[in-house]
Design a protein around this motif. Structure first.
Motif, PDB file in Angstrom:
ATOM      1  N   SER A   1       3.012  -1.936 -10.205  1.00  6.45           N
ATOM      2  CA  SER A   1       2.968  -1.318  -8.875  1.00  6.45           C
ATOM      3  C   SER A   1       2.252  -2.170  -7.827  1.00  6.45           C
ATOM      4  O   SER A   1       2.289  -1.860  -6.643  1.00  6.45           O
ATOM      5  CB  SER A   1       2.269   0.046  -8.964  1.00  6.45           C
ATOM      6  N   LEU A   2       1.586  -3.227  -8.268  1.00  6.26           N
ATOM      7  CA  LEU A   2       0.818  -4.073  -7.347  1.00  6.26           C
ATOM      8  C   LEU A   2       1.701  -5.229  -6.898  1.00  6.26           C
ATOM      9  O   LEU A   2       1.720  -6.300  -7.488  1.00  6.26           O
ATOM     10  CB  LEU A   2      -0.466  -4.559  -8.020  1.00  6.26           C
ATOM     11  N   ILE A   3       2.425  -4.977  -5.812  1.00  9.27           N
ATOM     12  CA  ILE A   3       3.490  -5.855  -5.348  1.00  9.27           C
ATOM     13  C   ILE A   3       3.051  -6.592  -4.085  1.00  9.27           C
ATOM     14  O   ILE A   3       2.362  -6.034  -3.219  1.00  9.27           O
ATOM     15  CB  ILE A   3       4.760  -5.029  -5.056  1.00  9.27           C
TER      16      ILE A   3
ATOM     17  N   VAL B   1      -4.636   8.754 -10.686  1.00  6.76           N
ATOM     18  CA  VAL B   1      -4.960   7.340 -10.919  1.00  6.76           C
ATOM     19  C   VAL B   1      -6.345   6.984 -10.397  1.00  6.76           C
ATOM     20  O   VAL B   1      -6.774   5.833 -10.479  1.00  6.76           O
ATOM     21  CB  VAL B   1      -3.908   6.421 -10.263  1.00  6.76           C
ATOM     22  N   ASN B   2      -7.047   7.962  -9.865  1.00  2.00           N
ATOM     23  CA  ASN B   2      -8.321   7.691  -9.209  1.00  2.00           C
ATOM     24  C   ASN B   2      -9.516   8.020 -10.095  1.00  2.00           C
ATOM     25  O   ASN B   2      -9.516   9.028 -10.807  1.00  2.00           O
ATOM     26  CB  ASN B   2      -8.428   8.506  -7.907  1.00  2.00           C
ATOM     27  N   SER B   3     -10.523   7.165 -10.032  1.00  7.44           N
ATOM     28  CA  SER B   3     -11.817   7.441 -10.633  1.00  7.44           C
ATOM     29  C   SER B   3     -12.701   8.031  -9.533  1.00  7.44           C
ATOM     30  O   SER B   3     -13.069   7.336  -8.582  1.00  7.44           O
ATOM     31  CB  SER B   3     -12.432   6.156 -11.190  1.00  7.44           C
ATOM     32  N   VAL B   4     -13.006   9.319  -9.638  1.00  6.74           N
ATOM     33  CA  VAL B   4     -13.647  10.058  -8.548  1.00  6.74           C
ATOM     34  C   VAL B   4     -15.028  10.526  -8.982  1.00  6.74           C
ATOM     35  O   VAL B   4     -15.195  11.046 -10.097  1.00  6.74           O
ATOM     36  CB  VAL B   4     -12.783  11.263  -8.124  1.00  6.74           C
ATOM     37  N   TYR B   5     -16.013  10.371  -8.092  1.00 11.57           N
ATOM     38  CA  TYR B   5     -17.365  10.813  -8.405  1.00 11.57           C
ATOM     39  C   TYR B   5     -17.557  12.252  -7.946  1.00 11.57           C
ATOM     40  O   TYR B   5     -17.084  12.661  -6.882  1.00 11.57           O
ATOM     41  CB  TYR B   5     -18.405   9.928  -7.723  1.00 11.57           C
ATOM     42  N   THR B   6     -18.241  13.038  -8.777  1.00 15.13           N
ATOM     43  CA  THR B   6     -18.592  14.415  -8.433  1.00 15.13           C
ATOM     44  C   THR B   6     -20.091  14.586  -8.620  1.00 15.13           C
ATOM     45  O   THR B   6     -20.677  14.056  -9.573  1.00 15.13           O
ATOM     46  CB  THR B   6     -17.853  15.436  -9.315  1.00 15.13           C
TER      47      THR B   6
ATOM     48  N   TYR C   1      -5.330   0.208   3.742  1.00 13.70           N
ATOM     49  CA  TYR C   1      -6.130   1.094   2.899  1.00 13.70           C
ATOM     50  C   TYR C   1      -5.395   1.304   1.580  1.00 13.70           C
ATOM     51  O   TYR C   1      -4.302   1.861   1.552  1.00 13.70           O
ATOM     52  CB  TYR C   1      -6.311   2.416   3.640  1.00 13.70           C
ATOM     53  N   HIS C   2      -5.975   0.846   0.482  1.00 17.01           N
ATOM     54  CA  HIS C   2      -5.253   0.768  -0.787  1.00 17.01           C
ATOM     55  C   HIS C   2      -6.176   1.136  -1.931  1.00 17.01           C
ATOM     56  O   HIS C   2      -7.338   0.748  -1.961  1.00 17.01           O
ATOM     57  CB  HIS C   2      -4.716  -0.655  -0.971  1.00 17.01           C
ATOM     58  N   ASN C   3      -5.617   1.850  -2.909  1.00 12.55           N
ATOM     59  CA  ASN C   3      -6.397   2.278  -4.058  1.00 12.55           C
ATOM     60  C   ASN C   3      -6.771   1.133  -4.995  1.00 12.55           C
ATOM     61  O   ASN C   3      -7.563   1.315  -5.922  1.00 12.55           O
ATOM     62  CB  ASN C   3      -5.593   3.334  -4.842  1.00 12.55           C
ATOM     63  N   VAL C   4      -6.246  -0.072  -4.738  1.00 10.72           N
ATOM     64  CA  VAL C   4      -6.508  -1.201  -5.633  1.00 10.72           C
ATOM     65  C   VAL C   4      -7.985  -1.584  -5.676  1.00 10.72           C
ATOM     66  O   VAL C   4      -8.434  -2.269  -6.603  1.00 10.72           O
ATOM     67  CB  VAL C   4      -5.642  -2.416  -5.231  1.00 10.72           C
TER      68      VAL C   4
ATOM     69  N   ASP D   1       0.807  -1.212   0.000  1.00 10.59           N
ATOM     70  CA  ASP D   1       0.000   0.000   0.000  1.00 10.59           C
ATOM     71  C   ASP D   1       0.848   1.273   0.000  1.00 10.59           C
ATOM     72  O   ASP D   1       0.341   2.360   0.286  1.00 10.59           O
ATOM     73  CB  ASP D   1      -0.927   0.017   1.217  1.00 10.59           C
ATOM     74  N   SER D   2       2.129   1.163  -0.335  1.00 10.39           N
ATOM     75  CA  SER D   2       3.001   2.336  -0.295  1.00 10.39           C
ATOM     76  C   SER D   2       2.830   3.233  -1.519  1.00 10.39           C
ATOM     77  O   SER D   2       3.407   4.316  -1.589  1.00 10.39           O
ATOM     78  CB  SER D   2       4.469   1.909  -0.180  1.00 10.39           C
ATOM     79  N   THR D   3       2.054   2.805  -2.485  1.00 10.46           N
ATOM     80  CA  THR D   3       1.766   3.616  -3.666  1.00 10.46           C
ATOM     81  C   THR D   3       0.287   3.531  -4.008  1.00 10.46           C
ATOM     82  O   THR D   3      -0.363   2.523  -3.731  1.00 10.46           O
ATOM     83  CB  THR D   3       2.598   3.159  -4.879  1.00 10.46           C
ATOM     84  N   ASP D   4      -0.228   4.610  -4.620  1.00  5.92           N
ATOM     85  CA  ASP D   4      -1.623   4.607  -5.073  1.00  5.92           C
ATOM     86  C   ASP D   4      -1.775   4.041  -6.476  1.00  5.92           C
ATOM     87  O   ASP D   4      -2.889   3.807  -6.939  1.00  5.92           O
ATOM     88  CB  ASP D   4      -2.184   6.036  -5.062  1.00  5.92           C
ATOM     89  N   ASP D   5      -0.669   3.847  -7.170  1.00  3.09           N
ATOM     90  CA  ASP D   5      -0.737   3.353  -8.541  1.00  3.09           C
ATOM     91  C   ASP D   5      -1.314   1.939  -8.585  1.00  3.09           C
ATOM     92  O   ASP D   5      -1.050   1.118  -7.703  1.00  3.09           O
ATOM     93  CB  ASP D   5       0.659   3.348  -9.172  1.00  3.09           C
ATOM     94  N   VAL D   6      -2.105   1.671  -9.627  1.00  2.19           N
ATOM     95  CA  VAL D   6      -2.741   0.351  -9.733  1.00  2.19           C
ATOM     96  C   VAL D   6      -2.377  -0.363 -11.036  1.00  2.19           C
ATOM     97  O   VAL D   6      -3.037  -1.317 -11.425  1.00  2.19           O
ATOM     98  CB  VAL D   6      -4.279   0.457  -9.595  1.00  2.19           C
ATOM     99  N   ASP D   7      -1.320   0.108 -11.717  1.00  2.00           N
ATOM    100  CA  ASP D   7      -0.833  -0.642 -12.861  1.00  2.00           C
ATOM    101  C   ASP D   7      -0.168  -1.918 -12.340  1.00  2.00           C
ATOM    102  O   ASP D   7       0.297  -1.965 -11.196  1.00  2.00           O
ATOM    103  CB  ASP D   7       0.166   0.188 -13.663  1.00  2.00           C
TER     104      ASP D   7
END
Length: 354
Positions: free
Chosen positions: A166-168, A221-226, A179-182, A157-163
Motif C-alpha cells: 500500500s506504500l506507493i 491499522v493504527n496504534s492508538v494511545y488511551t 498527512y499519512h499514517n506511515v 496518502d489515499s490509503t491509511d494502510d501501511v503494509d
C-alpha cells in the motif's frame, strides 16, 4: 541646627528613593509545579488567584458540554485551574488520543536519538530493511526518518494502510507534504533500534518517568494511545517545560525545538508531528491546498498543538505557561484533526483572561 536637620532629611529621602529603585516591589514569578508521579494529589490555582474572569467560566463549560466533550483541563504553571468532566466521563476513565498521540511517537523517537540508538536523518530502510514500501529501491532510499516525522515521505496518502503493497510512490521524499499514517513506521524503527517492543521502550523512557497511565491499543491499522485526561495533561506539562520534568531531562531541548517549530517549507504549520500556530500559511489533512494565515487565528501565535480525530486536543502555550486538554467525541461531524470547534473554543478561553 535647622541647616543640619535639612541635610539629614535630604540624605534619608535620597537613601529611601535609591532603595526603592534598586529593589522594586514586584512579586517573584511563580515556580513551575510538577505533580507527584503516583497518587491523585495535584496542586490547584483558582480563577480568582489568577485574576481571571469568573463570569466567563460557565459559558466555556456550557459550550464544551454542548460540543460532546468528555473532559477539559487547563494548567497554568503546572497547576490545575479548571478540571471538568462531562457525559458520565470521570477522572479515572481512559479515552483515546487518536492522532494527538502522534506527538508521543515524535517524542520517543527523539529520546531514542539522544540515546544514540538512531538518527532521524538516516534512511528508514537502515532500520527496517529494504522493501518496506512498494517503491523502487532508489526512491525508497530517499525516505528518512525525518520525512516520516514531517509528513513528507512522498508516499501516496489515499490509503491509511501501511503494509508494503500500500506504500506507493507519489513524489520524491521531501517534495510533497501529505498527512499519512506511515508515520507509525517510526515505532518499528524504535523497536528495531532499541531491541525492545515499542510499548516497553515507551513505558520506560517516557510514560513511567512522568507518572502517566495508559496503554497502546491496535485499532484497525493504527496504534492508538488511551489514557486518563490527567495523563494527557502530564505529557503537555512535560512539553511546556521543553522536555524536562522537574530537574530530569526526558527529551533534550535541541530536539524539542526542532519538533515544535516549522520543520519544512511546504506546510509551515507543521513540526515533527506537532501542529504549529501563528505561521503565515498551513496545509490540512487530505488536501494539497495552501491556506493563508494561522491554523487557529483566535489562539495565541506561539501555541503548538497535538490534534486528533474527533477533537482530541493538547494545546501548549509557552507565553502563558499554559496547557489545555480536551477529550471527547467529535464536536460536530467526524473530523480528522482540525475543525471550527478550535476557533470558537479559543474565543471562549480568551474570555477567561482578557
Amino acid at each position: 541646627m535647622t541647616k543640619t536637620f535639612c541635610i539629614i532629611l535630604t540624605i534619608l529621602l535620597f537613601t529611601a528613593c535609591s532603595k526603592e529603585t534598586a529593589e522594586p516591589d514586584t512579586a517573584p514569578a511563580e515556580s513551575m509545579y510538577f505533580p507527584p508521579l503516583t497518587g491523585t494529589n495535584w496542586e490547584t490555582k483558582s480563577i480568582a488567584d489568577l485574576k481571571w474572569n469568573q463570569n466567563a467560566v460557565q459559558p466555556l463549560l456550557d459550550y464544551l458540554q454542548l460540543k460532546n466533550s468528555k473532559s477539559f483541563i487547563i494548567l497554568v504553571n503546572g497547576r490545575i485551574v479548571l478540571e471538568n468532566y462531562f457525559n458520565k466521563h470521570t477522572a479515572s476513565t481512559n479515552w483515546y488520543w487518536a492522532s494527538a498521540g502522534k506527538t508521543l511517537t515524535s517524542t520517543v523517537t527523539g529520546i531514542a536519538q539522544q540515546e544514540n540508538l538512531l538518527n532521524i536523518n538516516d534512511k528508514v530502510s537502515k532500520y527496517l530493511g529494504t522493501g518496506w514500501t512498494n517503491e523502487t529501491l532508489a526512491k525508497e532510499n530517499l525516505i528518512t526518518c525525518k520525512h516520516l516525522l514531517t509528513m513528507t515521505s512522498g508516499l501516496d496518502d489515499s490509503t491509511d494502510d501501511v503494509d508494503p503493497a500500500s506504500l506507493i510512490y507519489k513524489a520524491d521524499a521531501g517534495t510533497r507534504w501529505a498527512y499519512h499514517n506511515v508515520y507509525v513506521k517510526l515505532q518499528d524503527v524504535v523497536k528495531k533500534a532499541s531491541g525492545q517492543s515499542w510499548e516497553t521502550y515507551f513505558n520506560s523512557k517516557l510514560r513511567d518517568k512522568i507518572g502517566m497511565d495508559g496503554t497502546w491499543v491496535q485499532i484497525d491499522v493504527n496504534s492508538v494511545y488511551t489514557s486518563t485526561s490527567r495523563s494527557m495533561a502530564r505529557f503537555g506539562l512535560l512539553i511546556l517545560n521543553k522536555g524536562k520534568w522537574e530537574n530530569n531531562t526526558i527529551l533534550n531541548e535541541a530536539y524539542f525545538n526542532e519538533a515544535t517549530t516549522t520543520s519544512q517549507n511546504i506546510n509551515l504549520g507543521y513540526g515533527y508531528l506537532w501542529w504549529i500556530n501563528g505561521k503565515t500559511s498551513y496545509h490540512l489533512p487530505q488536501s494539497q491546498l495552501t491556506f493563508q494565515g494561522s491554523v487557529i487565528p483566535t489562539a495565541p501565535n506561539d501555541m503548538f498543538m497535538a490534534l486528533g480525530k474527533n477533537d482530541q486536543k493538547i494545546y501548549v502555550i509557552p507565553s502563558k505557561k499554559m496547557v489545555v486538554i480536551r477529550m471527547g467525541d467529535a464536536a460536530d461531524n467526524e473530523n480528522l484533526a482540525l475543525s471550527d470547534f478550535d476557533k470558537t473554543l479559543w474565543e471562549k478561553i480568551n474570555a477567561l483572561y482578557q
